[in-house]
Each structure stands twice: as structure tokens, then as C-alpha cells.
Design a protein around this motif. Structure first.
Motif, PDB file in Angstrom:
ATOM      1  N   PHE A  36      52.761  -7.437  -1.220  1.00 27.13           N
ATOM      2  CA  PHE A  36      52.710  -8.581  -2.126  1.00 27.13           C
ATOM      3  C   PHE A  36      54.052  -9.314  -2.154  1.00 27.13           C
ATOM      4  N   TYR A  37      55.154  -8.556  -2.260  1.00 28.68           N
ATOM      5  CA  TYR A  37      56.474  -9.188  -2.282  1.00 28.68           C
ATOM      6  C   TYR A  37      56.774  -9.894  -0.961  1.00 28.68           C
ATOM      7  N   LEU A  38      56.382  -9.275   0.133  1.00 27.11           N
ATOM      8  CA  LEU A  38      56.641  -9.881   1.434  1.00 27.11           C
ATOM      9  C   LEU A  38      55.853 -11.184   1.600  1.00 27.11           C
ATOM     10  N   THR A  39      54.598 -11.172   1.193  1.00 27.14           N
ATOM     11  CA  THR A  39      53.778 -12.391   1.282  1.00 27.14           C
ATOM     12  C   THR A  39      54.289 -13.470   0.346  1.00 27.14           C
ATOM     13  N   PRO A  81      64.809  -8.880   5.441  1.00 24.12           N
ATOM     14  CA  PRO A  81      65.235  -7.613   6.051  1.00 24.12           C
ATOM     15  C   PRO A  81      65.142  -6.430   5.096  1.00 24.12           C
ATOM     16  N   PHE A  82      65.435  -6.669   3.811  1.00 22.93           N
ATOM     17  CA  PHE A  82      65.344  -5.580   2.833  1.00 22.93           C
ATOM     18  C   PHE A  82      63.909  -5.070   2.706  1.00 22.93           C
ATOM     19  N   LEU A  83      62.950  -5.993   2.610  1.00 24.45           N
ATOM     20  CA  LEU A  83      61.553  -5.583   2.495  1.00 24.45           C
ATOM     21  C   LEU A  83      61.061  -4.900   3.769  1.00 24.45           C
ATOM     22  N   LEU A  84      61.514  -5.371   4.928  1.00 21.83           N
ATOM     23  CA  LEU A  84      61.126  -4.719   6.179  1.00 21.83           C
ATOM     24  C   LEU A  84      61.671  -3.295   6.254  1.00 21.83           C
ATOM     25  N   LEU A  85      62.905  -3.106   5.797  1.00 23.74           N
ATOM     26  CA  LEU A  85      63.475  -1.756   5.784  1.00 23.74           C
ATOM     27  C   LEU A  85      62.721  -0.851   4.816  1.00 23.74           C
ATOM     28  N   LYS A  86      62.366  -1.360   3.651  1.00 30.43           N
ATOM     29  CA  LYS A  86      61.591  -0.558   2.702  1.00 30.43           C
ATOM     30  C   LYS A  86      60.218  -0.220   3.268  1.00 30.43           C
ATOM     31  N   LEU A  87      59.641  -1.157   4.020  1.00 25.79           N
ATOM     32  CA  LEU A  87      58.344  -0.893   4.636  1.00 25.79           C
ATOM     33  C   LEU A  87      58.454   0.211   5.683  1.00 25.79           C
ATOM     34  N   ILE A  88      59.517   0.174   6.476  1.00 30.05           N
ATOM     35  CA  ILE A  88      59.725   1.217   7.474  1.00 30.05           C
ATOM     36  C   ILE A  88      59.961   2.563   6.808  1.00 30.05           C
ATOM     37  N   GLU A  89      60.662   2.580   5.688  1.00 27.66           N
ATOM     38  CA  GLU A  89      60.930   3.835   4.990  1.00 27.66           C
ATOM     39  C   GLU A  89      59.648   4.509   4.520  1.00 27.66           C
ATOM     40  N   ARG A  90      58.641   3.733   4.192  1.00 30.88           N
ATOM     41  CA  ARG A  90      57.384   4.297   3.705  1.00 30.88           C
ATOM     42  C   ARG A  90      56.405   4.629   4.826  1.00 30.88           C
ATOM     43  N   SER A  91      56.810   4.418   6.043  1.00 30.19           N
ATOM     44  CA  SER A  91      55.915   4.742   7.154  1.00 30.19           C
ATOM     45  C   SER A  91      55.700   6.250   7.235  1.00 30.19           C
ATOM     46  N   PRO A  92      54.455   6.701   7.403  1.00 27.80           N
ATOM     47  CA  PRO A  92      54.213   8.144   7.531  1.00 27.80           C
ATOM     48  C   PRO A  92      54.786   8.732   8.806  1.00 27.80           C
ATOM     49  N   ARG A  93      55.106   7.905   9.758  1.00 26.46           N
ATOM     50  CA  ARG A  93      55.700   8.358  11.003  1.00 26.46           C
ATOM     51  C   ARG A  93      57.181   7.995  11.030  1.00 26.46           C
ATOM     52  N   THR A  94      58.020   8.938  11.393  1.00 24.69           N
ATOM     53  CA  THR A  94      59.452   8.692  11.461  1.00 24.69           C
ATOM     54  C   THR A  94      59.755   7.916  12.734  1.00 24.69           C
ATOM     55  N   LEU A  95      60.221   6.694  12.557  1.00 28.98           N
ATOM     56  CA  LEU A  95      60.473   5.797  13.681  1.00 28.98           C
ATOM     57  C   LEU A  95      61.932   5.891  14.116  1.00 28.98           C
ATOM     58  N   LEU A 237      44.695  -9.808  -0.732  1.00 30.23           N
ATOM     59  CA  LEU A 237      46.029 -10.173  -0.264  1.00 30.23           C
ATOM     60  C   LEU A 237      46.037 -10.551   1.212  1.00 30.23           C
ATOM     61  N   GLY A 238      45.029 -10.095   1.949  1.00 34.21           N
ATOM     62  CA  GLY A 238      44.981 -10.408   3.371  1.00 34.21           C
ATOM     63  C   GLY A 238      44.774 -11.890   3.656  1.00 34.21           C
ATOM     64  N   VAL A 239      44.157 -12.620   2.724  1.00 32.89           N
ATOM     65  CA  VAL A 239      43.916 -14.058   2.937  1.00 32.89           C
ATOM     66  C   VAL A 239      45.219 -14.852   2.928  1.00 32.89           C
ATOM     67  N   PRO A 240      46.060 -14.758   1.878  1.00 36.63           N
ATOM     68  CA  PRO A 240      47.331 -15.499   1.942  1.00 36.63           C
ATOM     69  C   PRO A 240      48.272 -14.971   3.011  1.00 36.63           C
ATOM     70  N   SER A 241      48.178 -13.690   3.328  1.00 38.49           N
ATOM     71  CA  SER A 241      49.024 -13.144   4.380  1.00 38.49           C
ATOM     72  C   SER A 241      48.651 -13.726   5.740  1.00 38.49           C
ATOM     73  N   GLY A 242      47.367 -13.732   6.059  1.00 38.98           N
ATOM     74  CA  GLY A 242      46.926 -14.314   7.326  1.00 38.98           C
ATOM     75  C   GLY A 242      47.176 -15.802   7.395  1.00 38.98           C
ATOM     76  N   LEU A 243      47.050 -16.488   6.256  1.00 35.53           N
ATOM     77  CA  LEU A 243      47.307 -17.924   6.232  1.00 35.53           C
ATOM     78  C   LEU A 243      48.779 -18.228   6.484  1.00 35.53           C
ATOM     79  N   TYR A 244      49.663 -17.374   5.951  1.00 39.43           N
ATOM     80  CA  TYR A 244      51.085 -17.596   6.214  1.00 39.43           C
ATOM     81  C   TYR A 244      51.419 -17.366   7.686  1.00 39.43           C
ATOM     82  N   TYR A 245      50.863 -16.313   8.276  1.00 41.88           N
ATOM     83  CA  TYR A 245      51.133 -16.066   9.691  1.00 41.88           C
ATOM     84  C   TYR A 245      50.593 -17.217  10.553  1.00 41.88           C
TER      85      TYR A 245
END
Length: 335
Positions: A36-39, A81-95, A237-245
Motif C-alpha cells: 500500500f505504501y509503495l503504491t 529504496p527504503f520500501l524496497l529494502l523493507k520488502l526484501i527483508e520480509r522475503s521468505p527466501r534469503t536473497l 490494491l492490484g488495480v491501482p498498482s497495475g495502473l501505475y506500472y
């Protein structure tokens, strides 16, 4: 007994763990807050930046201080960048952290170059400079008016480095206001040969952005098919997200990068399906957002396929008009 107590920590998953080890780590719930914050910040700070520059009076932001667009852009360069880093931190797979850090740094660098270019472009607009073709013309024009009088000289010779920050294409002429490449500026009294206008953009700002999304997407798989579903909030949330992309792909002229990322995601889904792995709610949200984006781009191109004016503005093989170009040519020109 002491050895048994240490067993869980000793047997923890390594940093670059395999897919099977990542599966055992569990499935992350849907990150409603981050998506939501990213969108929201994408719509407000990116899409809303040119609108804010039209709404706020110029007298509030003199040329010797940052404009409202500069503030929006600076906030975007920090929050994204902050939101992208937080998103990576919550990934179930360690990247791989090194790849993540390099991608984030590259994204910030490209966005900063874009910021500087837009800031210089804004000041030249209101300093009396006129847009010109990429071919230098031997006529006198007023120079920058930052506390000095106009100076004689040829039109500005812009370095062809916009591809690093945002991309240089012939479609820049369709943007509202000046359409010259907004990058580093230099005064040059020597006439230049005509520059080609068919250069494809080098989207340095967007390559790491889509790379980070793809790396996150690679960890959004679960061995449980029952967990491969989207909650109702994700569907909304997928509608405004896809529209932004859609706006990002069309306005940024990065269709090739987007379609390459989309096909890479589909290939990964088919590959993981052979291992009986399924997308979780976050992966489905990202994939469905891209599907909606692709559908909107196709409808956009089909709607403007026979537009003679935009056809001349975009003579390349890939015809993806920009929304601001359509607004400038068909909406604002009628008022």
C-alpha cells in the motif's frame, strides 16, 4: 545436552540457501502495508510530481531554491529504496545481499541523475530558454538569467547522457514543455552536426528497480497449494498498482524492460511448478499487477494505433505513446 541445545543455531540456513531450504522457512503473509505504501508513494511522488508543478504557484518556489518537483523527487529517491529494502527483508527466501545493495545504489544513482536533469530543465524553462531540436542552430538566444543579463551565444548543447538517468528518445518531443534531453548542460559556440533522434533509451534508473522486484518475486513460492491465493485487499490494491506500472512503462518508455521482466517471471513460475511450488499471495499480487499492466498497455496502443500525430512522434518499431504526449497534443491543445 548442551550440544543438542546448540543444534538449531548451528543448522540454521545459510545466507545463499537453496530453494528447498527456503521452502522450509515458511510462507510470508501478504504485506498489505508495504504494498500500500509503495503504491501510494508511486502515485503521489512520481505521477503527482508534474501535476504539483502545475498547481503550486511559481512564486512560492524561486529559481534559486528547489522547486516543488524537486521536493517530490527527493522524497521519492528516499522513500522508494527504503520500501524496497523493507520488502526484501520480509522475503521468505534469503536473497544475496551484495546484489540487493548494488541494485539499490544503482537505482538511487539513476534517480538522482534524473532529479538533477529535471531541476536544471525546470530552471531553464523559466529563465527564458526555448526548446530546440537536437541539431544546434547558429542563432543567438538569451542565456540563463540567474542574476545576470542575457548573453549572446548559440543554443544550448546538451550532452547525450540522459540515457544514464532516464532515457533519450525521439518521443521526448511529445512531452509537455521543452522536450530536449534534460541532462548536463554546456555552452558551446561550435555548430554541431544533426544528432539522430532514433536512439533507444538506456533505462538506468529502472533496470535495478525491476531487478529488485524480480529477485523478491523469486522467493515468493510455497509448497502448499492452499496458500497460493490472494486476499480481498490484494485484489483491490492490484488495480491501482497495475495502473501505475502502466503509467511507468508508457511514460518512461521502458516497454522492452517490462516485457523482459514479465516473461522472466512467467518462466520462473513454470520452472517452479515442475518442483510442485506455487506462488504465495505476494507473488500473485506482483504477477497479476504486471498482467493488468500488460493488458492496459495493449489497450492503450490499440486505441492510439491510427493516430497520425503520435505516429510521427514515435516512428520506431515499438509504438508505445506516452500519456503526457497524448495530453499535450489532444487535451491541453484544445484549451
Amino acid at each position: 545436552m548442551g550440544g543438542e541445545g546448540l543444534t538449531p543455531s548451528v543448522c540454521s540456513f545459510p545466507r545463499h540457501s537453496s530453494v528447498k531450504a527456503d521452502e522450509a522457512a515458511g510462507t510470508a503473509p501478504f504485506h498489505l502495508d508495504l504494498w500500500f505504501y509503495l503504491t501510494l508513494q508511486n502515485w503521489v511522488l512520481d505521477f503527482g510530481r508534474p501535476i504539483a508543478m502545475l498547481v503550486f504557484p511559481l512564486e512560492w518556489f524561486p529559481l534559486n531554491k528547489p522547486s516543488v518537483g524537486d521536493y517530490f523527487h527527493m522524497a521519492y529517491n528516499i522513500i522508494t529504496p527504503f520500501l524496497l529494502l523493507k520488502l526484501i527483508e520480509r522475503s521468505p527466501r534469503t536473497l544475496p545481499r551484495s546484489m540487493i545493495y548494488v541494485s539499490i545504489i544503482t537505482f538511487i544513482m539513476g534517480a538522482s541523475i534524473h532529479l538533477v536533469g529535471d531541476s536544471v530543465n525546470h530552471r531553464l524553462i523559466f529563465s527564458g530558454q526555448e526548446p530546440w531540436h537536437l541539431q544546434a542552430q547558429p542563432q543567438e538566444t538569451p542565456g540563463p538569467s540567474w542574476g545576470q543579463s542575457s548573453v549572446p551565444g548559440r543554443r544550448i548543447n546538451w550532452g547525450q547522457w540522459e540515457g544514464v538517468g532516464r532515457g533519450l528518445t525521439a518521443s521526448d518531443r511529445a512531452r509537455p514543455g521543452p522536450w530536449w534531453p534534460h541532462s548536463w548542460v554546456s555552452w558551446d559556440l561550435r555548430p554541431l552536426p544533426p544528432q539522430p533522434c532514433w536512439l533507444h533509451p538506456f533505462p538506468g534508473q529502472y533496470i535495478p528497480f525491476f531487478l529488485i522486484l524480480f529477485m523478491y518475486f523469486s522467493g515468493c513460492f510455497t509448497p502448499t497449494k492452499a496458500e497460493s491465493s490472494m486476499p480481498g485487499a490484494a485484489l483491490l490494491l492490484g488495480v491501482p498498482s497495475g495502473l501505475y506500472y502502466w503509467y511507468l512503462v508508457t511514460e518512461g518508455q521502458i516497454f522492452i524492460l517490462f516485457i523482459f521482466t514479465f516473461f522472466a517471471m512467467l518462466a520462473l513460475v513454470l520452472h517452479q511448478k515442475r518442483k510442485r511450488l506455487f506462488l504465495d499471495s505476494n507473488g500473485l499480487f506482483l504477477l497479476y499487477s504486471f498482467v493488468l499492466t500488460l493488458l492496459l498497455v495493449a489497450l492503450w496502443v490499440a486505441w492510439l494505433w491510427n493516430d497520425p500525430v503520435l505516429r510521427k512522434k514515435y516512428p520506431g518499431v515499438i509504438y508505445v505513446p506516452e500519456p503526457w504526449a497524448f495530453y499535450t497534443l489532444h487535451v491541453s491543445s484544445q484549451h
